[in-house]
Design a protein around this motif. Structure first.
Motif, PDB file in Angstrom:
ATOM      1  N   SER A  38       0.725  -1.144   0.067  1.00 49.52           N
ATOM      2  CA  SER A  38       0.001   0.059   0.030  1.00 49.52           C
ATOM      3  C   SER A  38       0.967   1.303  -0.008  1.00 49.52           C
ATOM      4  CB  SER A  38      -0.853   0.110   1.263  1.00 49.52           C
ATOM      5  OG  SER A  38      -1.698  -1.294   1.159  1.00 49.52           O
ATOM      6  N   ASN A  39       1.884   1.228   0.864  1.00 53.30           N
ATOM      7  CA  ASN A  39       2.888   2.370   1.057  1.00 53.30           C
ATOM      8  C   ASN A  39       3.409   2.814  -0.473  1.00 53.30           C
ATOM      9  OD1 ASN A  39       2.376   2.733   3.524  1.00 53.30           O
ATOM     10  ND2 ASN A  39       4.431   1.760   4.247  1.00 53.30           N
ATOM     11  N   ALA A  40       3.866   1.682  -1.258  1.00 48.17           N
ATOM     12  CA  ALA A  40       4.559   1.765  -2.516  1.00 48.17           C
ATOM     13  C   ALA A  40       3.517   2.380  -3.618  1.00 48.17           C
ATOM     14  CB  ALA A  40       5.120   0.450  -2.938  1.00 48.17           C
ATOM     15  N   LEU A  94       3.751   5.986  -5.584  1.00 50.56           N
ATOM     16  CA  LEU A  94       3.528   6.238  -6.891  1.00 50.56           C
ATOM     17  C   LEU A  94       2.470   7.074  -7.391  1.00 50.56           C
ATOM     18  CD1 LEU A  94       4.559   2.418  -7.751  1.00 50.56           C
ATOM     19  CD2 LEU A  94       5.736   4.332  -8.861  1.00 50.56           C
ATOM     20  N   HIS A  95       1.243   6.863  -6.588  1.00 49.45           N
ATOM     21  CA  HIS A  95       0.482   7.851  -6.662  1.00 49.45           C
ATOM     22  C   HIS A  95       0.515   9.442  -6.579  1.00 49.45           C
ATOM     23  CE1 HIS A  95      -4.027   9.622  -5.831  1.00 49.45           C
ATOM     24  NE2 HIS A  95      -3.687   9.477  -7.103  1.00 49.45           N
ATOM     25  N   GLN A  96       1.494   9.443  -5.497  1.00 51.04           N
ATOM     26  CA  GLN A  96       1.974  10.947  -5.419  1.00 51.04           C
ATOM     27  C   GLN A  96       2.948  11.390  -6.412  1.00 51.04           C
ATOM     28  OE1 GLN A  96       4.144  10.454  -1.474  1.00 51.04           O
ATOM     29  NE2 GLN A  96       2.419  10.690  -0.404  1.00 51.04           N
ATOM     30  N   LEU A  97       3.678  10.437  -7.078  1.00 49.35           N
ATOM     31  CA  LEU A  97       4.605  10.889  -8.092  1.00 49.35           C
ATOM     32  C   LEU A  97       3.765  10.976  -9.520  1.00 49.35           C
ATOM     33  CD1 LEU A  97       7.475   8.322  -7.346  1.00 49.35           C
ATOM     34  CD2 LEU A  97       7.379  10.701  -7.172  1.00 49.35           C
ATOM     35  N   PHE A 129       6.805  -1.227 -13.434  1.00 48.61           N
ATOM     36  CA  PHE A 129       8.062  -1.412 -12.543  1.00 48.61           C
ATOM     37  C   PHE A 129       8.304  -2.781 -12.510  1.00 48.61           C
ATOM     38  CE2 PHE A 129       6.034   2.606 -12.247  1.00 48.61           C
ATOM     39  CZ  PHE A 129       7.074   3.660 -12.004  1.00 48.61           C
ATOM     40  N   GLU A 130       9.315  -2.934 -11.903  1.00 54.02           N
ATOM     41  CA  GLU A 130       9.586  -4.355 -11.230  1.00 54.02           C
ATOM     42  C   GLU A 130       8.720  -4.815 -10.254  1.00 54.02           C
ATOM     43  OE1 GLU A 130      12.376  -6.839 -11.977  1.00 54.02           O
ATOM     44  OE2 GLU A 130      12.003  -5.747 -13.824  1.00 54.02           O
ATOM     45  N   HIS A 131       8.494  -5.938 -10.064  1.00 53.95           N
ATOM     46  CA  HIS A 131       7.560  -6.421  -8.963  1.00 53.95           C
ATOM     47  C   HIS A 131       8.173  -6.495  -7.864  1.00 53.95           C
ATOM     48  CE1 HIS A 131       4.213  -9.011  -7.034  1.00 53.95           C
ATOM     49  NE2 HIS A 131       3.545  -7.931  -7.884  1.00 53.95           N
ATOM     50  N   ASN A 132       8.580  -5.260  -7.212  1.00 55.43           N
ATOM     51  CA  ASN A 132       9.371  -5.268  -6.070  1.00 55.43           C
ATOM     52  C   ASN A 132       8.805  -4.086  -5.386  1.00 55.43           C
ATOM     53  OD1 ASN A 132      10.781  -4.719  -3.874  1.00 55.43           O
ATOM     54  ND2 ASN A 132      12.775  -5.796  -4.771  1.00 55.43           N
ATOM     55  N   TYR A 133       7.916  -4.184  -4.190  1.00 51.21           N
ATOM     56  CA  TYR A 133       7.231  -3.061  -3.658  1.00 51.21           C
ATOM     57  C   TYR A 133       8.212  -2.239  -2.836  1.00 51.21           C
ATOM     58  CZ  TYR A 133       2.752  -4.803  -5.534  1.00 51.21           C
ATOM     59  OH  TYR A 133       1.786  -5.205  -6.230  1.00 51.21           O
ATOM     60  N   GLU A 134       9.366  -2.801  -2.468  1.00 44.54           N
ATOM     61  CA  GLU A 134      10.318  -2.024  -1.608  1.00 44.54           C
ATOM     62  C   GLU A 134      11.200  -1.003  -2.262  1.00 44.54           C
ATOM     63  OE1 GLU A 134      12.123  -5.024   0.826  1.00 44.54           O
ATOM     64  OE2 GLU A 134      10.089  -5.337   2.128  1.00 44.54           O
ATOM     65  N   THR A 135      11.492  -1.718  -3.526  1.00 36.97           N
ATOM     66  CA  THR A 135      12.533  -0.655  -4.492  1.00 36.97           C
ATOM     67  C   THR A 135      11.854   0.152  -5.328  1.00 36.97           C
ATOM     68  OG1 THR A 135      12.827  -2.576  -5.923  1.00 36.97           O
ATOM     69  CG2 THR A 135      14.281  -2.519  -3.864  1.00 36.97           C
ATOM     70  N   ILE A 136      10.807  -0.480  -6.114  1.00 30.98           N
ATOM     71  CA  ILE A 136      10.353   0.625  -7.181  1.00 30.98           C
ATOM     72  C   ILE A 136      11.246   0.938  -8.192  1.00 30.98           C
ATOM     73  CG2 ILE A 136       8.915   2.455  -7.558  1.00 30.98           C
ATOM     74  CD1 ILE A 136       7.298   0.664  -6.121  1.00 30.98           C
ATOM     75  N   THR A 137      11.774   0.046  -9.166  1.00 31.48           N
ATOM     76  CA  THR A 137      12.714   0.246 -10.085  1.00 31.48           C
ATOM     77  C   THR A 137      12.057  -0.027 -11.252  1.00 31.48           C
ATOM     78  OG1 THR A 137      13.462  -1.912  -9.773  1.00 31.48           O
ATOM     79  CG2 THR A 137      14.547   0.053  -8.593  1.00 31.48           C
ATOM     80  N   ILE A 152       4.416  -4.310 -11.784  1.00 35.47           N
ATOM     81  CA  ILE A 152       3.799  -3.352 -11.396  1.00 35.47           C
ATOM     82  C   ILE A 152       3.468  -2.412 -12.520  1.00 35.47           C
ATOM     83  CG2 ILE A 152       3.519  -1.305  -9.939  1.00 35.47           C
ATOM     84  CD1 ILE A 152       5.177  -3.016  -7.935  1.00 35.47           C
ATOM     85  N   PHE A 153       1.923  -2.256 -12.953  1.00 34.18           N
ATOM     86  CA  PHE A 153       1.392  -1.340 -14.019  1.00 34.18           C
ATOM     87  C   PHE A 153       1.012   0.042 -13.072  1.00 34.18           C
ATOM     88  CE2 PHE A 153       1.911  -3.437 -17.929  1.00 34.18           C
ATOM     89  CZ  PHE A 153       2.171  -4.757 -17.545  1.00 34.18           C
ATOM     90  N   VAL A 154       1.616   1.202 -13.745  1.00 37.01           N
ATOM     91  CA  VAL A 154       0.953   2.370 -13.289  1.00 37.01           C
ATOM     92  C   VAL A 154       0.501   3.198 -14.267  1.00 37.01           C
ATOM     93  CG1 VAL A 154       1.269   4.634 -11.928  1.00 37.01           C
ATOM     94  CG2 VAL A 154       2.268   2.366 -11.247  1.00 37.01           C
ATOM     95  N   CYS A 155      -0.794   3.285 -14.669  1.00 38.20           N
ATOM     96  CA  CYS A 155      -1.388   3.724 -15.732  1.00 38.20           C
ATOM     97  C   CYS A 155      -2.097   5.009 -15.432  1.00 38.20           C
ATOM     98  CB  CYS A 155      -2.570   2.857 -16.294  1.00 38.20           C
ATOM     99  SG  CYS A 155      -1.852   1.181 -16.168  1.00 38.20           S
ATOM    100  N   VAL A 156      -1.580   6.199 -16.091  1.00 32.95           N
ATOM    101  CA  VAL A 156      -2.211   7.415 -15.875  1.00 32.95           C
ATOM    102  C   VAL A 156      -3.189   7.891 -16.959  1.00 32.95           C
ATOM    103  CG1 VAL A 156      -1.572   9.977 -15.255  1.00 32.95           C
ATOM    104  CG2 VAL A 156      -0.074   8.134 -14.816  1.00 32.95           C
ATOM    105  N   LYS A 157      -4.407   8.278 -16.533  1.00 31.22           N
ATOM    106  CA  LYS A 157      -5.540   8.593 -17.488  1.00 31.22           C
ATOM    107  C   LYS A 157      -4.959   9.739 -18.422  1.00 31.22           C
ATOM    108  CE  LYS A 157     -10.438   9.849 -18.286  1.00 31.22           C
ATOM    109  NZ  LYS A 157     -11.605   9.616 -17.429  1.00 31.22           N
ATOM    110  N   ARG A 158      -5.130   9.830 -19.524  1.00 33.26           N
ATOM    111  CA  ARG A 158      -4.750  10.829 -20.506  1.00 33.26           C
ATOM    112  C   ARG A 158      -6.071  11.873 -20.533  1.00 33.26           C
ATOM    113  NH1 ARG A 158      -0.559   8.977 -23.476  1.00 33.26           N
ATOM    114  NH2 ARG A 158      -0.368   6.957 -23.996  1.00 33.26           N
TER     115      ARG A 158
END
Ligand SMILES: C[S@@+](CC[C@H](N)C(=O)[O-])C[C@H]1O[C@@H](n2cnc3c(N)ncnc32)[C@H](O)[C@@H]1O
Length: 247
Positions: A27-29, A33-36, A223-231, A241-247
């Motif tokens: 959840s923290n990760a 990512l949502h903040q970014l 992103f790599e599937h690692n919630y601690e490093t987020i690379t 991990i998929f982070v998809c921003v609505k256009r």
């Protein structure tokens, strides 16, 4: 045992099955990512929320969170865990929301429960419709081309005088748009052992296909599937991990 049996009859064992999952770190990760990538908003919906552990963490982090699931017994446990949240019984392939959202999440590979490409497309369309512009749709996924049918995750847990052993693994035939999640639960007490075996039908998709489905509507970050490093994803791993921003 059917999909519904695990999430209805056995819903009372679900949290025990997931006792090794670090919900807080996940959840923290995603908050980070949502903040970014997001739009500073705080309205959130968790798809396939299960018993609500992520919803709990998002509320504690300041979000106005809600949850959706197709099995009422899972939602009943979620409502006890998060009395402040609204939960609705809906299919994530075709869901509706009452007001636009800033963040939609779908954890633990649950997006694969849209058990075919058409339903997966419908889920993506529903998420896009439900989000504000600049809103974020997060989920994690497995690439069908990287599935190793021989790999299983196993763990054990104790509750009172019973010992539980859980096995889970992906199975993909190598062709088509269906894969399955194979699960087994063994409950051993001093006088008896009970075993449930199950196979959940799920959508099979490659990351290339998935990205092609998303890009007309979203700016896609993987992103790599690692919630601690987020690379950034290395273009090789089969989990991401998929982070998809609505256009
Ligand atoms: C593996 S559990 C994940 C639960 C929770 N997200 C977590 O991380 O613990 C999968 C959840 O998906 C739900 N589910 C399965 N198919 C669904 C669908 N079509 N729409 C909404 N929820 C669904 C199940 O009821 C179950 O609660």
């Amino acid at each position: 045992m059917s999909v519904n049996a695990l999430y209805t009859d056995l819903s009372g064992y679900y949290d025990l099955m997931c006792v090794d999952i670090d919900y807080q770190t996940q959840s923290n990760a995603i908050c980070r990512l949502h903040q970014l990538f997001g739009n500073d908003g705080t309205t959130h919906l968790d798809l396939a929320c299960g018993t609500g552990p992520h919803v709990r963490h998002f509320i504690d982090a300041g979000y106005i969170s809600s949850g959706l699931d197709i099995n009422q017994p899972m939602l009943d446990i979620a409502a006890t865990r998060c009395p402040e949240a609204h939960f609705s019984l809906q299919d994530m392939s075709h869901f509706e929301v009452s007001e636009p959202l800033d963040l939609i999440t779908c954890f633990l590979y649950s997006i694969h429960y849209t058990d075919g490409i058409e339903k997966l497309k419908a889920c993506i369309t529903s998420a896009r419709r439900a989000l504000t512009t600049g809103g974020v749709f997060y989920f994690n996924a497995v690439d069908k081309e990287k599935i190793d049918n021989g790999l299983f995750v196993k763990h054990t847990a104790k509750q009172a005088d019973e010992e539980f052993t859980f096995h889970s693994g992906w199975h993909y035939s190598g062709q088509g748009e269906k894969q399955s999640l194979r699960l087994s639960i063994e409950k051993a007490s001093t006088d008896a052992t009970q075993i449930w075996n199950d196979e959940h039908p799920m959508v099979a998709v490659s990351f290339m296909e998935l990205t092609a489905l998303l890009t007309p509507y979203f700016e896609v970050h993987v992103f790599e599937h690692n919630y601690e490093t987020i690379t950034p994803w290395d273009n090789v791993s089969g989990n991401a991990i998929f982070v998809c921003v609505k256009r």
